[in-house]
Every structure is written in structure tokens, then in C-alpha cells.
Design an enzyme around this catalytic site. Structure first.
Site, PDB file in Angstrom:
ATOM      1  N   ARG A  79     -11.891   1.750  -8.546  1.00 19.05           N
ATOM      2  CA  ARG A  79     -11.187   3.028  -8.747  1.00 19.05           C
ATOM      3  C   ARG A  79     -11.941   3.933  -9.907  1.00 19.05           C
ATOM      4  O   ARG A  79     -12.064   3.229 -11.236  1.00 19.05           O
ATOM      5  CB  ARG A  79     -10.194   2.765  -8.477  1.00 19.05           C
ATOM      6  CG  ARG A  79      -9.413   2.552  -7.541  1.00 19.05           C
ATOM      7  CD  ARG A  79      -7.949   2.464  -7.227  1.00 19.05           C
ATOM      8  NE  ARG A  79      -7.465   2.145  -5.265  1.00 19.05           N
ATOM      9  CZ  ARG A  79      -6.369   2.018  -4.815  1.00 19.05           C
ATOM     10  NH1 ARG A  79      -5.215   2.658  -5.775  1.00 19.05           N
ATOM     11  NH2 ARG A  79      -6.539   1.718  -4.066  1.00 19.05           N
ATOM     12  N   ASP A 101       1.215  -1.270  -0.353  1.00 10.59           N
ATOM     13  CA  ASP A 101      -0.015  -0.056   0.165  1.00 10.59           C
ATOM     14  C   ASP A 101       1.129   1.615  -0.113  1.00 10.59           C
ATOM     15  O   ASP A 101       1.883   1.301   0.676  1.00 10.59           O
ATOM     16  CB  ASP A 101      -1.226   0.607   1.232  1.00 10.59           C
ATOM     17  CG  ASP A 101      -2.215   1.009   1.303  1.00 10.59           C
ATOM     18  OD1 ASP A 101      -2.204   1.435  -0.093  1.00 10.59           O
ATOM     19  OD2 ASP A 101      -2.608   1.267   1.984  1.00 10.59           O
ATOM     20  N   ASN A 157     -10.903  -2.609  -5.284  1.00 11.44           N
ATOM     21  CA  ASN A 157     -10.154  -1.549  -6.005  1.00 11.44           C
ATOM     22  C   ASN A 157     -10.868  -1.296  -6.981  1.00 11.44           C
ATOM     23  O   ASN A 157     -10.218  -0.620  -8.463  1.00 11.44           O
ATOM     24  CB  ASN A 157      -8.458  -1.938  -6.140  1.00 11.44           C
ATOM     25  CG  ASN A 157      -7.551  -2.076  -5.636  1.00 11.44           C
ATOM     26  OD1 ASN A 157      -7.014  -3.295  -5.405  1.00 11.44           O
ATOM     27  ND2 ASN A 157      -7.734  -1.059  -4.188  1.00 11.44           N
TER      28      ASN A 157
HETATM   29  C1  IPE Z   1      -5.422  -2.755   0.146  1.00  9.49           C
HETATM   30  O1  IPE Z   1      -5.334  -1.151  -0.381  1.00  9.49           O
HETATM   31  C2  IPE Z   1      -5.413  -3.608  -1.045  1.00  9.49           C
HETATM   32  C3  IPE Z   1      -4.269  -3.244  -1.799  1.00  9.49           C
HETATM   33  C4  IPE Z   1      -2.748  -3.155  -1.411  1.00  9.49           C
HETATM   34  C5  IPE Z   1      -4.084  -4.034  -3.342  1.00  9.49           C
HETATM   35  P1  IPE Z   1      -6.220  -0.475  -0.742  1.00  9.49           P
HETATM   36  O2  IPE Z   1      -5.417   0.941  -0.500  1.00  9.49           O
HETATM   37  O3  IPE Z   1      -7.360  -0.376  -1.714  1.00  9.49           O
HETATM   38  O4  IPE Z   1      -7.462   0.098   0.535  1.00  9.49           O
HETATM   39  P2  IPE Z   1      -7.978   1.217   1.296  1.00  9.49           P
HETATM   40  O5  IPE Z   1      -8.661   1.500   0.237  1.00  9.49           O
HETATM   41  O6  IPE Z   1      -7.016   2.029   1.579  1.00  9.49           O
HETATM   42  O7  IPE Z   1      -9.006   0.289   3.219  1.00  9.49           O
HETATM   43  C1  IPE Z   2      -1.622   0.197  -3.148  1.00 10.25           C
HETATM   44  O1  IPE Z   2      -1.444   1.568  -3.812  1.00 10.25           O
HETATM   45  C2  IPE Z   2      -1.574  -0.848  -4.786  1.00 10.25           C
HETATM   46  C3  IPE Z   2      -3.226  -0.715  -4.685  1.00 10.25           C
HETATM   47  C4  IPE Z   2      -4.354  -1.020  -4.336  1.00 10.25           C
HETATM   48  C5  IPE Z   2      -2.946  -1.293  -6.460  1.00 10.25           C
HETATM   49  P1  IPE Z   2      -2.481   2.353  -3.708  1.00 10.25           P
HETATM   50  O2  IPE Z   2      -2.985   2.553  -4.636  1.00 10.25           O
HETATM   51  O3  IPE Z   2      -3.669   2.063  -3.083  1.00 10.25           O
HETATM   52  O4  IPE Z   2      -1.651   3.541  -3.174  1.00 10.25           O
HETATM   53  P2  IPE Z   2      -2.411   4.780  -2.168  1.00 10.25           P
HETATM   54  O5  IPE Z   2      -2.906   4.580  -0.739  1.00 10.25           O
HETATM   55  O6  IPE Z   2      -3.319   5.509  -2.674  1.00 10.25           O
HETATM   56  O7  IPE Z   2      -1.381   5.782  -1.664  1.00 10.25           O
HETATM   57 MG    MG Z   3      -3.613   2.688  -0.810  1.00 11.14          MG
END
Ligand code: IPE
Ligand code: IPE
Ligand code: MG
Length: 242
Positions: free
Chosen positions: A67, A16, A64
Site C-alpha cells: 500500500r 476488512d 499490505n
Molecule cells: C486482508 O485484507 C488482510 C487483512 C485484513 C489484514 P486486504 O484488504 O489486504 O485483502 P485483499 O487485498 O482485499 O485481498
Molecule cells: C482492513 O481494511 C485493514 C487492513 C487491511 C490493514 P482495509 O484497509 O483493507 O479496507 P478496505 O478493504 O480498503 O475497505
Molecule cells: Mg481490504
């Protein structure tokens, strides 16, 4: 004499902070995901070097897909192209790659690459990399419940024969329980990652964003694991390390 380092058998990483890492450096979120993928590959190699047998990596959750379309499509392209170009080295190093998650609604080009690397690496005997892609623990538990119910209806399993082992065998992958869950980027939650498998896991949260999470940071997390006393609900007979 120095005590030998205890290496957790099954480590899970909630990858993350790619987006915030990029934003803080004035880069695009896409650049953050690219940097995260590169780091992921190096970390897998390092995990095998230090003797981790199972590594589960949460790279894309069922949620995800909420998004924006461009970010989702960037990530899907990244998976379909980078699995091909970057994972060859991982396979040459004898690692076995498996996937957890639903195939639907992943694009067919991603599913195809997943099938290719699963097939290519199936006889490898090194670290098992379990990539959690379009993974959600609640969906996994739902799917497991449906599969077992179907087996009962078909007369293949008797209700009284269902055990905890049955449950483990009907999850996406028959894996040992998680010993250690690491989450980068400062969030203190599981976000639907392996709820069942993490029942007795130890947890490690770090504020470092994933692309900046180095092999040394990972090693520090393993050192921290060595200071944990695991009791599994019983009495501790283990003497505190001095
Ligand atoms: C969790 O991260 C999912 C992955 C790392 C693939 P997110 O960024 O999606 O989680 P939330 O939305 O902050 O809980
Ligand atoms: C983790 O990084 C990767 C995925 C969940 C695909 P994020 O995309 O969640 O990055 P932040 O949390 O927005 O910084
Ligand atoms: Mg994230």
C-alpha cells in the site's frame, strides 16, 4: 428448553473494510483504521465474555506493505501507539496477547510495543489474542519448512519423526486449529490468512464493514456457527438440531 450455545474454541477474524467504511461516510481511510482499531478492542472484550478461548485477528498482511507509504506509516504509528494506550484494558481483563508474523520489515517502535505487551500479558489465563501482524500464511509455511529443515540438518529431528504435530509446533504459534473464520466487508477470499490452520474451519462472510461490525453481529455469526454440521470427512452421526 433452549439448547446451550456452542462456542467455537478458535475463531479467526479477517478485519476488512476499514477503508470503504470511511470512504462511504466521507471520512479519510485513516479515520477508518482508527474506528476499526476501536471496534477491534471492544470485540476482543466481548469475545472473552462469551467464552472464546482463542481469537486470531488478521490486522496487517505481508502484502499490505504494497500500500502507499502514507497509509503504511499511519498503520505502523497506530500499532505502536494504540497497543500501548488501548491494550492495557485488555491485559487488565486477563487476556494473553501473542503475535504471528515476521518481524522484518516492521519498524522497531512497533516491534518494541509487541514485545512489551507479549511480556506483560504472558502469565494471563484468559482469552488468547493472536494478532496476525505482518502475517502471511505462505511465508509462515516457508519459515516453518526452513526451521524444520535446519533441525534435521542439525540432527535434532529425524525425517521419519516429522508429523502433523511437528508442523503445528513450528508455525509462528502453537495454536489449535481454527473452528470458525469470519471475514467482514463482502470479500469472499482468505487473502493468505492461516491456510493450514483453517483446513477444516467453517466460514462466515458478511458484507458489513469491520468498523460497523457490532458485538451483536458477532453474536449472530456465532448463532450461525451453531447451525453448521461439522463432519471432518467422516460420516455424520450427529442428529440435525430441531
Ligand atoms: C486482508 O485484507 C488482510 C487483512 C485484513 C489484514 P486486504 O484488504 O489486504 O485483502 P485483499 O487485498 O482485499 O485481498
Ligand atoms: C482492513 O481494511 C485493514 C487492513 C487491511 C490493514 P482495509 O484497509 O483493507 O479496507 P478496505 O478493504 O480498503 O475497505
Ligand atoms: Mg481490504
Amino acid at each position: 428448553m433452549e439448547k446451550e450455545l456452542k462456542i467455537p474454541n478458535h475463531v479467526g477474524i479477517i478485519v476488512d473494510g476499514n477503508g470503504r467504511w470511511a470512504e462511504e461516510l466521507g471520512k479519510t481511510r485513516s479515520e477508518g483504521h482508527l474506528a476499526g482499531f476501536q471496534r477491534l478492542k471492544e470485540l476482543c472484550i466481548y469475545a472473552q465474555e462469551i467464552g472464546i478461548k482463542y481469537l486470531s485477528l488478521y490486522v496487517f498482511s505481508t502484502e499490505n506493505f504494497k500500500r502507499n507509504r502514507l497509509e503504511v506509516s499511519f498503520l505502523m504509528n497506530l500499532f505502536s501507539t494504540k497497543f500501548h494506550s488501548e491494550f492495557q484494558e485488555i491485559m487488565d481483563l486477563n487476556m494473553k496477547i501473542i503475535f504471528s508474523g515476521r518481524k522484518e520489515p516492521l519498524p522497531s517502535k512497533v516491534i518494541k510495543e509487541m514485545e512489551i505487551i507479549t511480556e506483560k500479558s504472558k502469565n494471563n489465563t484468559g482469552t488468547i489474542l493472536n494478532l496476525c501482524l505482518n502475517y502471511g500464511s505462505q511465508t509462515e509455511i516457508l519459515d516453518m519448512t526452513k526451521k524444520i529443515s535446519q533441525e534435521v540438518l542439525d540432527g535434532k529431528i529425524k525425517i521419519e519423526d516429522i508429523t502433523l504435530d511437528t508442523i503445528s509446533n513450528y508455525l509462528y504459534q502453537p495454536l489449535p486449529p481454527l473452528d470458525y473464520v469470519i471475514r467482514t466487508s463482502g470479500e469472499l477470499r482468505l487473502s493468505n490468512f492461516m491456510l493450514y490452520q483453517a483446513s477444516y474451519a467453517e466460514f462466515y462472510f458478511t458484507k458489513t464493514y469491520f468498523p460497523a461490525f457490532t458485538n451483536n453481529d458477532f453474536y449472530d455469526a456465532i448463532i450461525e456457527y451453531n447451525h453448521r454440521q461439522r463432519r471432518f470427512g467422516g460420516n455424520s452421526r450427529e442428529k440435525k438440531s430441531t
